[in-house]
Design a protein around this motif. Structure first.
Motif, PDB file in Angstrom:
ATOM      1  N   LEU A 133       0.816  -1.210   0.000  1.00  0.00           N
ATOM      2  CA  LEU A 133       0.000   0.000   0.000  1.00  0.00           C
ATOM      3  C   LEU A 133       0.854   1.266   0.000  1.00  0.00           C
ATOM      4  N   LYS A 134       2.090   1.163   0.478  1.00  0.00           N
ATOM      5  CA  LYS A 134       3.014   2.289   0.335  1.00  0.00           C
ATOM      6  C   LYS A 134       3.335   2.512  -1.136  1.00  0.00           C
ATOM      7  N   VAL A 135       3.578   1.417  -1.864  1.00  0.00           N
ATOM      8  CA  VAL A 135       3.853   1.534  -3.299  1.00  0.00           C
ATOM      9  C   VAL A 135       2.629   2.068  -4.026  1.00  0.00           C
ATOM     10  N   ARG A 136       1.447   1.586  -3.638  1.00  0.00           N
ATOM     11  CA  ARG A 136       0.210   2.078  -4.260  1.00  0.00           C
ATOM     12  C   ARG A 136       0.067   3.590  -4.065  1.00  0.00           C
ATOM     13  N   SER A 137       0.335   4.054  -2.865  1.00  0.00           N
ATOM     14  CA  SER A 137       0.233   5.480  -2.581  1.00  0.00           C
ATOM     15  C   SER A 137       1.197   6.271  -3.459  1.00  0.00           C
ATOM     16  N   GLU A 138       2.423   5.791  -3.578  1.00  0.00           N
ATOM     17  CA  GLU A 138       3.411   6.479  -4.404  1.00  0.00           C
ATOM     18  C   GLU A 138       3.019   6.433  -5.876  1.00  0.00           C
ATOM     19  N   LEU A 139       2.436   5.316  -6.298  1.00  0.00           N
ATOM     20  CA  LEU A 139       1.964   5.183  -7.674  1.00  0.00           C
ATOM     21  C   LEU A 139       0.863   6.205  -7.970  1.00  0.00           C
ATOM     22  N   THR A 248       7.996   5.947 -17.684  1.00  0.00           N
ATOM     23  CA  THR A 248       8.295   6.985 -16.688  1.00  0.00           C
ATOM     24  C   THR A 248       7.708   6.606 -15.333  1.00  0.00           C
ATOM     25  N   LEU A 249       6.459   6.137 -15.353  1.00  0.00           N
ATOM     26  CA  LEU A 249       5.752   5.798 -14.121  1.00  0.00           C
ATOM     27  C   LEU A 249       6.461   4.680 -13.362  1.00  0.00           C
ATOM     28  N   VAL A 250       6.802   3.607 -14.060  1.00  0.00           N
ATOM     29  CA  VAL A 250       7.438   2.459 -13.409  1.00  0.00           C
ATOM     30  C   VAL A 250       8.796   2.848 -12.838  1.00  0.00           C
ATOM     31  N   GLU A 251       9.579   3.560 -13.616  1.00  0.00           N
ATOM     32  CA  GLU A 251      10.905   3.956 -13.146  1.00  0.00           C
ATOM     33  C   GLU A 251      10.809   4.884 -11.935  1.00  0.00           C
ATOM     34  N   THR A 252       9.894   5.844 -11.978  1.00  0.00           N
ATOM     35  CA  THR A 252       9.728   6.791 -10.870  1.00  0.00           C
ATOM     36  C   THR A 252       9.324   6.079  -9.591  1.00  0.00           C
ATOM     37  N   VAL A 253       8.315   5.220  -9.689  1.00  0.00           N
ATOM     38  CA  VAL A 253       7.810   4.528  -8.495  1.00  0.00           C
ATOM     39  C   VAL A 253       8.854   3.564  -7.944  1.00  0.00           C
ATOM     40  N   ALA A 254       9.525   2.827  -8.814  1.00  0.00           N
ATOM     41  CA  ALA A 254      10.534   1.874  -8.351  1.00  0.00           C
ATOM     42  C   ALA A 254      11.678   2.576  -7.620  1.00  0.00           C
ATOM     43  N   LYS A 255      12.106   3.720  -8.128  1.00  0.00           N
ATOM     44  CA  LYS A 255      13.184   4.466  -7.476  1.00  0.00           C
ATOM     45  C   LYS A 255      12.770   4.966  -6.095  1.00  0.00           C
ATOM     46  N   ARG A 256      11.514   5.394  -5.988  1.00  0.00           N
ATOM     47  CA  ARG A 256      11.037   5.960  -4.724  1.00  0.00           C
ATOM     48  C   ARG A 256      10.651   4.893  -3.707  1.00  0.00           C
ATOM     49  N   CYS A 257      10.494   3.656  -4.158  1.00  0.00           N
ATOM     50  CA  CYS A 257       9.980   2.601  -3.270  1.00  0.00           C
ATOM     51  C   CYS A 257      10.946   1.415  -3.168  1.00  0.00           C
ATOM     52  N   LEU A 258      12.219   1.660  -3.270  1.00  0.00           N
ATOM     53  CA  LEU A 258      13.190   0.558  -3.208  1.00  0.00           C
ATOM     54  C   LEU A 258      13.080  -0.256  -1.912  1.00  0.00           C
ATOM     55  N   PRO A 259      12.939   0.369  -0.737  1.00  0.00           N
ATOM     56  CA  PRO A 259      12.821  -0.442   0.486  1.00  0.00           C
ATOM     57  C   PRO A 259      11.585  -1.346   0.471  1.00  0.00           C
ATOM     58  N   LEU A 415       3.429  -9.146  -7.908  1.00  0.00           N
ATOM     59  CA  LEU A 415       2.412  -9.870  -7.157  1.00  0.00           C
ATOM     60  C   LEU A 415       1.614 -10.788  -8.088  1.00  0.00           C
ATOM     61  N   PRO A 416       1.239 -11.965  -7.601  1.00  0.00           N
ATOM     62  CA  PRO A 416       0.534 -12.913  -8.468  1.00  0.00           C
ATOM     63  C   PRO A 416      -0.949 -12.624  -8.647  1.00  0.00           C
ATOM     64  N   HIS A 417      -1.541 -11.781  -7.783  1.00  0.00           N
ATOM     65  CA  HIS A 417      -2.996 -11.567  -7.816  1.00  0.00           C
ATOM     66  C   HIS A 417      -3.296 -10.109  -7.475  1.00  0.00           C
ATOM     67  N   VAL A 418      -4.231  -9.506  -8.211  1.00  0.00           N
ATOM     68  CA  VAL A 418      -4.555  -8.096  -7.957  1.00  0.00           C
ATOM     69  C   VAL A 418      -5.312  -7.884  -6.656  1.00  0.00           C
ATOM     70  N   ARG A 419      -5.785  -8.956  -6.027  1.00  0.00           N
ATOM     71  CA  ARG A 419      -6.570  -8.773  -4.802  1.00  0.00           C
ATOM     72  C   ARG A 419      -5.731  -8.203  -3.656  1.00  0.00           C
ATOM     73  N   GLU A 420      -4.400  -8.288  -3.746  1.00  0.00           N
ATOM     74  CA  GLU A 420      -3.542  -7.676  -2.737  1.00  0.00           C
ATOM     75  C   GLU A 420      -3.204  -6.234  -3.070  1.00  0.00           C
ATOM     76  N   CYS A 421      -3.667  -5.758  -4.220  1.00  0.00           N
ATOM     77  CA  CYS A 421      -3.262  -4.447  -4.715  1.00  0.00           C
ATOM     78  C   CYS A 421      -4.239  -3.334  -4.378  1.00  0.00           C
ATOM     79  N   ILE A 422      -5.266  -3.646  -3.613  1.00  0.00           N
ATOM     80  CA  ILE A 422      -6.266  -2.661  -3.211  1.00  0.00           C
ATOM     81  C   ILE A 422      -6.611  -2.959  -1.748  1.00  0.00           C
ATOM     82  N   PRO A 423      -6.847  -1.935  -0.929  1.00  0.00           N
ATOM     83  CA  PRO A 423      -7.056  -2.207   0.501  1.00  0.00           C
ATOM     84  C   PRO A 423      -8.143  -3.235   0.799  1.00  0.00           C
TER      85      PRO A 423
END
Length: 433
Positions: A133-139, A248-259, A415-423
């Protein structure tokens, strides 16, 4: 035994100025002399060092047994430790219990997906879910940031609508006072197009609903979608814009969410490599030929399902655009391909392990042709009078696309399933919690 507070001995020098931290007990481990408390605060898990010598036998013994998810106010001093999360740890000085806990249902042992989803309200506290959800927020922020930088105007399109955007068979309907049926929006696109004739470059970003009876790992009945519409843009230009946007989106989010991606054990190097250069583009007919050459029983005119999308991404070892699908299997608003009237000027972007994350097209600007398509789809033409006005008063070539947030998040996080990608995932068999 009741504990609410204990204080560091006065003769113990702090390693830095004492700081107050509020949070929850995530876990605890250690030995008879030192315990290491995993403490969740502000969406991060820090390490708190509990030393028996400093706190005394009674307090130390109590803290060893403090239940998971007990909420605490901690006062302590930070100390550098390369082995601790974030490179430092908090040496406990004093604490107060804010809220007690006991028999917390989600323990460190393995739990099945049904159990975890039944306890989704608590599962969100786990390290993995916090990271997702941290990655989702940054996305979400990076999406808005990109379109702001491109000088697009945000348009908030309605969720309740009387018009069908995609397929009438995948609509959630409800009674709307004395006006008959209303529907939960499948897309904001039709309304977004109206704003493109005002602002030229527009986007919307919000919840979308599809009553599609699908149980696949990439389907939800409620999800978030980014949609963009651009006046005076043709299909090829639209594809190039999508390509630049996604990379651009993938590179930006990946850089900001490395941890967070490290917590999720995502191969970040391969993720960066996958967006280093533009994605290949192939025609639908070429895609069918490739699939047939690999033994797939598929004919021209059929849609390309998820399994076959995987075959294509493995063939190209990359995400790719598939262009110009058959007119019969695409939405009524897509522009007919002048070079092959059987097809429309469109493209889907499919990515490894997930499949389609974007669908886009050049929109039909001809009044007569779009009326013809609405009739072919057996849609009530009177519901689209306002949409047809766009083709009567200064129609122009224009293009757009929609991107499912959960699908691109699944790709970024591995992630293997989108069900983990939304709260709180909504699926055909799940509406609780």
């Amino acid at each position: 035994m009741s504990h609410t507070s204990t204080t560091l001995a006065e003769n113990t020098p702090p390693t830095s100025a004492p700081q107050e931290v509020l949070g929850w007990v995530h876990g605890i481990r250690g030995n008879n002399h030192v315990q290491f408390l995993q403490f969740r605060t502000n969406g991060k898990i820090i390490q708190v060092v509990i030393e028996k010598e400093k706190l005394g036998e009674e307090t130390f013994k109590f803290l060893k047994t403090i239940p998971q998810e007990t909420s605490l106010r901690i006062l302590g001093s930070y100390s550098e430790n390369p082995k601790a999360p974030g490179g430092r740890e908090l040496v406990l000085g004093s604490f107060d219990i804010i809220g007690t806990s006991g028999n917390y249902p989600i323990t460190p042992k393995e739990h099945g997906p049904d159990f975890l989803h039944n306890h989704r309200h608590l599962w969100l506290r786990s390290k993995r879910q916090i990271a997702i959800l941290k990655v989702r927020s940054e996305l979400s922020f990076a999406i808005r940031e990109f379109f702001r930088n491109e000088e697009y105007t945000l348009i908030d399109t309605p969720i309740l609508t009387g018009s069908v955007g995609e397929s009438a068979g995948t609509l959630f309907s409800t009674e709307y006072f004395d006006l008959g049926q209303a529907y939960l929006a499948q897309t904001g696109q039709l309304y977004l197009e109206t704003a493109a004739f005002s602002h030229s470059k527009v986007y919307c970003f919000g919840p979308t609903f599809r009553a599609e009876k699908s149980k696949t790992r990439r389907h939800l009945t409620e999800f978030w979608m980014l949609e963009a519409e651009t006046a005076f843009l043709n299909n090829e230009e639209n594809i190039s814009f999508q390509d630049r946007f996604i990379r651009t989106l993938v590179e930006t989010v990946a850089k900001r969410c490395l941890p967070e991606l490290q917590i999720l054990e995502r191969d970040v190097d391969s993720l960066f490599a996958s967006v280093r250069s533009s994605f290949p583009k192939i025609d639908y007919s070429e895609a069918i030929s490739i699939l047939q050459s690999k033994g797939e029983s598929i004919e021209w005119g059929e849609d390309i399902n998820a399994e076959r999308e995987t075959i294509l991404t493995e063939h190209f070892k990359s995400a790719l655009f598939i262009k110009n699908y058959p007119r019969a299997i695409k939405a009524f608003y897509m522009k007919q391909n002048p070079e092959d009237p059987r097809t429309v000027l469109c493209a889907d972007l499919i990515v490894p392990d997930v499949g389609e994350i974007i669908g886009g097209s050049e929109r039909e600007e001809s009044y007569d042709k779009i009326v013809e398509r609405i009739k072919e789809e057996n849609l009530p033409i009177e519901s689209y009078d306002w949409y047809l006005d766009l083709r009567k008063f200064g129609s122009v070539p224009h293009s757009g696309f929609g991107m499912g947030q959960e699908r691109i998040l699944a790709w970024i996080c591995g992630l293997p399933h989108v069900r983990e990608c939304i709260p709180f995932p909504r699926m055909i068999y799940r509406l609780h919690p």
